[in-house]
Motif scaffolding. Structure first.
Motif, short mmCIF file in Angstrom:
data_model
loop_
_atom_site.label_atom_id
_atom_site.label_comp_id
_atom_site.label_asym_id
_atom_site.label_seq_id
_atom_site.Cartn_x
_atom_site.Cartn_y
_atom_site.Cartn_z
N UNK A 154 0.82 -1.20 0.00
CA UNK A 154 0.00 0.00 0.00
C UNK A 154 0.86 1.26 0.00
N UNK A 155 1.94 1.26 0.76
CA UNK A 155 2.81 2.42 0.81
C UNK A 155 3.59 2.58 -0.50
N UNK A 156 3.89 1.46 -1.16
CA UNK A 156 4.53 1.54 -2.48
C UNK A 156 3.59 2.21 -3.48
N UNK A 157 2.30 1.87 -3.41
CA UNK A 157 1.32 2.55 -4.26
C UNK A 157 1.32 4.04 -3.99
N UNK A 158 1.31 4.42 -2.71
CA UNK A 158 1.26 5.84 -2.34
C UNK A 158 2.48 6.58 -2.88
N UNK A 159 3.64 5.96 -2.79
CA UNK A 159 4.86 6.59 -3.29
C UNK A 159 4.78 6.80 -4.80
N UNK A 160 4.29 5.80 -5.53
CA UNK A 160 4.16 5.94 -6.97
C UNK A 160 3.13 7.00 -7.33
N UNK A 161 2.03 7.04 -6.55
CA UNK A 161 0.99 8.04 -6.84
C UNK A 161 1.50 9.45 -6.58
N UNK A 162 2.34 9.60 -5.57
CA UNK A 162 2.93 10.91 -5.28
C UNK A 162 3.84 11.36 -6.42
N UNK A 163 4.47 10.39 -7.09
CA UNK A 163 5.39 10.72 -8.20
C UNK A 163 4.63 11.01 -9.47
N UNK A 164 3.64 10.16 -9.79
CA UNK A 164 2.98 10.29 -11.09
C UNK A 164 1.50 10.03 -11.07
N UNK A 165 0.84 10.34 -9.97
CA UNK A 165 -0.60 10.20 -9.93
C UNK A 165 -1.28 11.27 -10.77
N UNK A 167 -3.96 12.90 -10.02
CA UNK A 167 -4.70 13.87 -9.20
C UNK A 167 -3.80 14.34 -8.07
N UNK A 168 -3.91 15.61 -7.70
CA UNK A 168 -3.10 16.11 -6.57
C UNK A 168 -3.59 15.48 -5.27
N UNK A 169 -2.66 15.07 -4.44
CA UNK A 169 -3.03 14.46 -3.16
C UNK A 169 -2.12 14.99 -2.06
N UNK A 170 -2.59 14.89 -0.86
CA UNK A 170 -1.76 15.17 0.30
C UNK A 170 -1.11 13.84 0.69
N UNK A 171 0.15 13.70 0.36
CA UNK A 171 0.82 12.41 0.47
C UNK A 171 0.73 11.83 1.87
N UNK A 172 0.96 12.66 2.88
CA UNK A 172 0.92 12.16 4.25
C UNK A 172 -0.44 11.59 4.61
N UNK A 173 -1.51 12.27 4.22
CA UNK A 173 -2.86 11.81 4.55
C UNK A 173 -3.18 10.50 3.83
N UNK A 174 -2.81 10.43 2.55
CA UNK A 174 -3.07 9.21 1.78
C UNK A 174 -2.24 8.05 2.32
N UNK A 278 -10.45 10.31 -0.44
CA UNK A 278 -9.46 11.35 -0.72
C UNK A 278 -9.70 12.06 -2.05
N UNK A 279 -10.75 11.67 -2.75
CA UNK A 279 -11.17 12.43 -3.92
C UNK A 279 -10.49 12.14 -5.23
N UNK A 280 -9.84 10.97 -5.37
CA UNK A 280 -9.24 10.69 -6.68
C UNK A 280 -9.86 9.47 -7.37
N UNK A 281 -10.98 8.98 -6.87
CA UNK A 281 -11.65 7.85 -7.51
C UNK A 281 -12.16 8.22 -8.90
N UNK A 282 -12.49 9.51 -9.12
CA UNK A 282 -13.01 9.93 -10.42
C UNK A 282 -11.96 9.91 -11.52
N UNK A 283 -10.70 9.67 -11.16
CA UNK A 283 -9.65 9.56 -12.18
C UNK A 283 -9.72 8.23 -12.92
N UNK A 284 -10.49 7.31 -12.39
CA UNK A 284 -10.62 5.99 -13.03
C UNK A 284 -11.19 6.14 -14.43
N UNK A 285 -10.58 5.47 -15.40
CA UNK A 285 -11.09 5.47 -16.77
C UNK A 285 -11.61 4.08 -17.13
#
Length: 336
Positions: A154-165, A167-174, A278-285
């Protein structure tokens, strides 16, 4: 934790695809040291079992569910190289036939659900078993390995999303949200892994890669009272060889996919819940194969989930076993 299409930009998707492809290539080569004619069927069974159990979402919190990732389980049962291949095959079948996990995110999913969980799970397992021996210690190590591997993924996902997600996110909260819910999921993963490894240890310890050397050799007593330790592979001393065990395991797997899957939790899994909160579910295609009859495990085509599960088990078994037989060591084995 299957990542859908749309969560990552092209750079991260392609980079993760390269990492996943390189990892699978390394594991195809390394699996030769783990697979032979005896263990190749186990690889197919392990992959099919992971596919089936991943269908069985279990509740972990109000409105949230989790499911097995399987990396630690696969590594302990068939070895870390083969374990990555097993999880990769499961993710490939899920993505191509069931629209579970995005096609553009396949590299991400293999990296975080396959490579990361196997590396972390196997590392924890080896660390724990270095200080303790016996079936009980192996089962306990399996629990800890599986538990830790899930929040690590899960934390590996968060790190990747912080790099190239996308949608903007607050990394610590996610990170806190992903880590927290996946610790709970990890407890379920640990229990499933420990029960499975313990069950195999009870009947066929020689088929647990992580328990190498635990199975006792056959001792032959001569008529004159002499004692001789048999040589050869453990399958020569286990009645019926490996086939009865694999067939029995396949039967259990089919029951899980064909019957128990009807009772799985319908709540969103940990990643989906965090994405909603956290508001990025709408990024799903939309998934390219999202309209296929088997998509969403038969829901799109009106196919009962149990039937879709049995089809998935069959596909996963064929692909994983085929790969295992193709890369297995072909050295002649001495027989007792």
């Amino acid at each position: 934790m299957h990542v859908p299409d749309g969560f990552f930009n092209a750079a991260v998707s392609i980079s993760a695809g390269v990492v996943a492809a390189a990892g699978v290539a390394v594991c195809l080569r390394g699996a030769r040291r783990e697979l032979d004619d005896r263990t190749a069927p186990m690889a197919g069974l392990v992959a099919a079992f992971i596919f089936a159990v991943q269908m069985l979402n279990f509740p972990v919190a109000a409105g949230t569910s989790g499911h097995l990732l399987g990396g630690a389980l696969a590594a302990i049962l068939v070895g870390p190289y083969t374990g990555v291949l097993c999880v990769a095959v499961v993710l490939l079948v899920q993505g191509l036939f069931f629209a579970d996990g995005g096609l553009t995110a396949l590299g991400v999913n293999i990296t975080i659900m396959g490579i990361v969980t196997v590396l972390v799970g196997w590392g924890v397992f080896r660390l724990v078993t270095r200080f303790a021996a016996g079936k009980g210690a192996i089962t306990a190590a399996a629990f800890l390995a599986a538990l830790v591997s899930v929040p690590a993924s899960a934390l590996a996902f968060t790190a990747l999303f912080a790099i190239g997600g996308t949608a903007p996110i607050e990394v610590g909260a996610v990170a806190a949200a992903m880590g927290g819910v996946h610790v709970l999921i990890g407890i379920g993963e640990g229990l499933i892994t420990a029960v499975t490894v313990g069950a195999v240890l009870a009947v066929r310890p020689d088929l647990v890669y992580g328990a190498a050397g635990l199975a006792k050799p056959l001792v032959l007593r001569g008529a004159d009272g002499s004692i001789t330790e048999a040589t050869g592979k453990p399958e020569t001393v286990e009645k019926g060889g490996v086939r009865p065990f694999v067939l029995g395991g396949l039967g259990v797997t089919l029951i899980l996919a064909g019957v128990v899957s009807f009772f799985a939790s319908s709540s969103p899994d940990g990643l989906e819940r965090v994405a909603e909160d956290k508001g990025f579910i709408d990024q799903t295609t939309d998934h390219l194969f999202g309209t296929w009859a088997l998509a969403d495990y038969g829901d799109v085509g009106g196919i009962p989930v149990g039937v879709a599960g049995i089809i998935g088990v069959g596909l996963t078994l064929l692909v994983a076993a085929g790969i295992a037989y193709a890369v297995r060591s072909r050295k002649v084995k001495a027989e007792a």
